[in-house]
Design an enzyme around this catalytic site. Structure first.
Site, PDB file in Angstrom:
ATOM      1  N   SER A   1       0.762  -1.192   0.078  1.00 34.75           N
ATOM      2  CA  SER A   1      -0.105  -0.082  -0.003  1.00 34.75           C
ATOM      3  C   SER A   1       0.792   1.295  -0.130  1.00 34.75           C
ATOM      4  CB  SER A   1      -1.024   0.038   1.195  1.00 34.75           C
ATOM      5  OG  SER A   1      -0.173  -0.064   2.451  1.00 34.75           O
TER       6      SER A   1
ATOM      7  N   LYS B   1      -6.448   3.519   8.641  1.00 32.07           N
ATOM      8  CA  LYS B   1      -5.602   4.557   7.997  1.00 32.07           C
ATOM      9  C   LYS B   1      -6.168   5.948   7.916  1.00 32.07           C
ATOM     10  CE  LYS B   1      -3.433   0.950   5.001  1.00 32.07           C
ATOM     11  NZ  LYS B   1      -3.380   0.687   3.758  1.00 32.07           N
TER      12      LYS B   1
END
EC number: 3.4.21.-
Length: 805
Positions: A696, A739
């Site tokens: 990511s 996140k």
């Protein structure tokens, strides 16, 4: 000599101290002698004694187990038993010691200690008569009734034993020949009793009191034998009686197994080591809740109120728990599912499991699996091994005493593996609703039904849970809390709890919401609230010192009043004028907790080209992650530092390849076809002690390198996440909620996420979505346009997709 009539004991007796048994009059007992005083007594009196009186000693319990070589005077009981040593055996292995066979004669009370060394000698008073009883000696009144009841119970007890055993036959004859007054001491020494219970019988100098102390012990032994006799009388084809019996629950092979063990036990001498092992095994079987269960108290409305009172937020998790309880109310024979709460530490996974048990009205038992690396911890040890015992599952059932508790398998993601087997594999049968109705522990060696147990597992991550085990559980994600949720949790639960723990009241300490926000943002950037509670505890301890020093409180004052108070101590921000509570303002907060830990602004890290902010997921929750790049003269080499895993290294090489292939499009050539010609690139991920891996970070690495090569600054309020491909596509990633919450905690304003992760924003609280601008990118063009002010130079303009939710 004693003044009692009949046979008398000497008025001065040497004392033999015992700490592992109680000798009663009329009984015989083997005593191991290994302490210095007791050894000297044996040598001086018993081995050299020539008369009967010289072999009569006082056996007195020692209430504290002494060190063998200690000169300290033992703690002696006030009453002992005069005994006759009928046998003395010496041995030198493993060290010098004697074994005495002593027959108890009568009670005595120690009136004066005459000598301590080389062995104890005391002046004693004889309490029991040792005269010859006659048939005409008959007690009357309540004592006579008690003695008759005790005699009948003793006859009943002997009648339940096997008369073919010589000791039992001899005891039956003694019941008719011994005076009834001696039976309490004789029977109490023969049946299974603890040393404490024997001491109570020894202390009962009054005969009526002695019968009252010994009769319940005899009754208890009779009831135990009745229970064992029931197991022998049951037959495998007697389904009704099997279903009613404690041991079986319709498992006739369990009955056969227990019956065989009882038969073996009857044939064993008590001196054999196998006797104790078999007896312990049978006691475990008796104590297990084969058919005992607690009744569920299911009230969905009450359950909803209880969960809301115990836990703020966590709406998705509470909804799933209520669904389970509702189905349980409609169908009581529900099999499974096995719920697994996955989330960062400190978010309330374990406490939710405890609340479920309270809601159901069931017993709760927690099994900590962190670090367990032996499958025997789950399945138990086979009885062929020394020190064998059942596994944690069966031990837990014995502890709670019912067969339908709530078992919390804590930290299931931290199971280990060793030469002793894989405990995760042993859990497969436990957690499978189709198999756990016949779970077999190695120690029991018979099936036990676990289908009524409600298993709940907790973990920080599913990455380390074996796939086969994970397949048997329904995973419920428990994400971290927002700042607003933490403030609410602090004032609803944490602050009241810490005030109570530290003996304070709200009239003595007040923590405003603004102060709580400062603690959350400047001292405890975490997903859960565990560190927040510790910081509140530190404040309470500091205030407790002031209150203990005599600080009086009655009303609140403003921070300005506190700061300007004349009698304020030097360097302290928590004192207040008399008759006022202590209000924690920013000055007091800094005095107690020190300088802020997370005070550095993110913008300070992005003052030079070649820095970008990424979003990462960890088992502790979401975090922001800086990516830094620098260039120097060289031969086009790429250096990566920061403890990167293989996947992240591959993402860095992908980013370099994509930028080199699109250098002309983004005006990165600087007169050369290759922007890396004669240049080395160093890519660094700070916090080098922390291992980092995953795909990511791909978009963050591209943005960082684009900033370095173009000389432009990345926006200081933007963070991003997403996997990249060699063609410049942005692929979806996991952990979006954690996140995004990390970006929100860091006060960022724009978040770039893959287009295909747009659906994951539904789980984010509305007020968090309102504070952030979300960019949904499907290509790296859109990422770069959103990361730089005014977009990023490109031959083809791409529209910037910005959505404020």
């Amino acid at each position: 000599m004693s003044s009692n009539s009949g046979i008398q004991i000497p008025s001065r007796l040497p004392l033999l101290c015992t700490h592992d048994g109680v000798l009663l009059p009329g009984s015989t007992m083997r005593i191991s002698v290994d302490t210095a005083r007791n050894m000297q007594l044996v040598k001086s009196r018993l081995l050299k004694g020539t008369s009967l009186k010289s072999t009569i000693i006082g056996v007195i319990p020692n209430t504290r187990d002494p060190e063998h070589d200690s000169d300290e005077l033992p703690s002696l009981h006030s009453i002992g038993t005069a005994g006759l040593a009928v046998q003395v055996v010496g041995s030198n292995w493993p060290k010098p010691h004697y074994t005495l066979l002593i027959t108890g004669l009568c009670r005595f009370r120690m009136t004066k200690l005459l000598r301590e060394k080389p062995f104890l000698v005391a002046e004693v008073e004889q309490l029991d008569k040792l005269e010859q009883y006659t048939e005409g000696d008959q007690a009357d009144g309540e004592l006579g009734e008690l003695s008759q009841r005790f005699y009948q119970a003793a006859v009943q007890l002997v009648g339940m034993l096997d008369m073919s055993v010589p000791v039992v036959a001899k005891l039956r004859r003694l019941l008719d020949s011994l005076p009834k007054e001696t039976l309490p001491d004789v029977l109490a020494s023969m049946i299974r009793t603890s040393n404490k219970e024997k001491l109570q019988v020894l202390d009962a100098v009054d005969l009526e009191e002695r019968f009252k102390k010994a009769l319940p012990l005899l009754t208890r032994q009779i009831e135990g034998l009745k229970l064992l006799q029931k197991t022998r009388k049951l037959r495998p084809d007697d389904d009704k009686r099997v279903g009613q019996h404690l041991f079986l629950l319709c498992l006739t092979n369990t009955l056969l197994h227990i019956s065989c063990s009882i038969t073996q036990l009857k044939k064993m001498p008590e001196s054999m080591p196998e006797y104790a092992l078999t007896r312990n095994y049978l006691e475990m079987m008796v104590e297990l809740p084969w058919s005992k269960s607690s009744k569920d108290c299911l009230d969905i409305r009450a359950a909803r109120v209880l969960l809301d009172n115990d836990h703020y937020a966590m709406e998705k998790l509470k909804r799933r728990v209520l669904e389970y309880l509702a189905v349980r109310q409609l169908k009581s024979t529900l099999k499974g599912p096995i719920l697994c709460f996955v989330g960062p530490p400190g978010v309330g996974k374990t406490s939710v499991g405890r609340s479920i048990a309270r809601t159901l009205g069931r017993e709760f038992h927690r099994i900590a699996l962190g670090g367990v690396c032996d499958q025997s911890d789950i399945r138990g040890h086979r009885r062929t091994y020394v020190g064998s015992m059942p596994g944690r599952i069966i031990n837990g059932l014995k502890t709670v005493g019912v067969n339908n508790p709530v078992f919390l398998l804590d930290e299931v993601d931290k199971l280990g593996k060793s030469l002793q087997g894989d405990p995760a594999a042993a859990l497969l049968e436990v957690l499978d609703p189709e198999q756990n109705h016949s779970f077999t522990d190695h120690y029991l060696n018979v099936p036990f039904d676990l289908s009524q147990v409600l298993f709940i597992a907790t973990a920080n991550t599913t990455a380390t849970i074996p796939p086969a085990l994970l397949d048997r559980m329904e995973v419920l994600q428990v994400p971290g809390y927002t700042q607003e949720e933490k403030v609410e949790i602090a004032h609803r639960h944490l602050i009241p709890h810490q005030l109570e723990q530290h003996g304070l009241t709200p009239q003595q300490l007040q923590i405003p919401q603004d102060t709580t926000k400062d603690i959350i943002s400047k001292y405890t950037r975490e997903a859960g609230v565990r560190s927040l509670e510790r910081k509140i505890g530190a404040i309470c301890r500091a205030v407790a010192v002031k209150v203990a020093e005599g600080h009086k409180v009655s009303r609140a004052e403003s921070p300005a009043e506190q700061h300007n108070t004349e009698n304020k101590e030097e360097g302290s921000g928590i004192t207040a004028p008399p008759e006022m509570p202590i209000v924690i303002d920013p000055i007091a907060l800094k005095d107690i907790l020190g300088p802020p830990v997370f005070e550095m602004e993110v913008s300070e890290r992005l003052t030079l080209p070649g820095v970008a902010i990424g979003l990462a997921w960890t088992p502790m929750g979401g975090e922001i992650m800086f990516v830094e790049a620098s260039r120097m003269e060289g031969e086009g080499q790429l250096t990566l530092t920061g403890q990167l895993g293989d996947v992240m290294k591959e993402s860095a090489h992908l980013a370099i390849s994509w930028l080199r292939s699109n250098a002309k499009t983004y005006l990165l050539t600087n007169g050369s076809a290759d922007p890396l010609e004669g240049t080395d690139i160093h890519l660094h991920f700070p916090a080098g002690a922390v291992t980092k891996d995953g795909p990511s970070a791909g978009v963050t690495i591209v943005t960082c390198l684009a900033s370095l090569l173009s000389g432009r600054l990345v926006r200081s309020d933007v963070a991003m996440t997403g996997e990249i491909t060699l063609r410049g596509l942005v692929l979806p990633v996991g952990g979006i909620k954690d996140k995004v919450l990390a970006a929100h905690r860091a006060s960022l304003k724009r978040v770039i996420i893959p287009k295909r992760n747009e659906k994951d924003l539904e789980e984010i609280p509305p007020h968090v979505r309102a504070d952030l601008d979300f960019v949904f990118a499907s290509t790296l063009d859109e990422v770069l346009n959103a990361a730089f002010d005014g977009g990023f130079p490109a031959a083809v303009s791409h529209p910037q997709v910005v959505s404020k939710l």
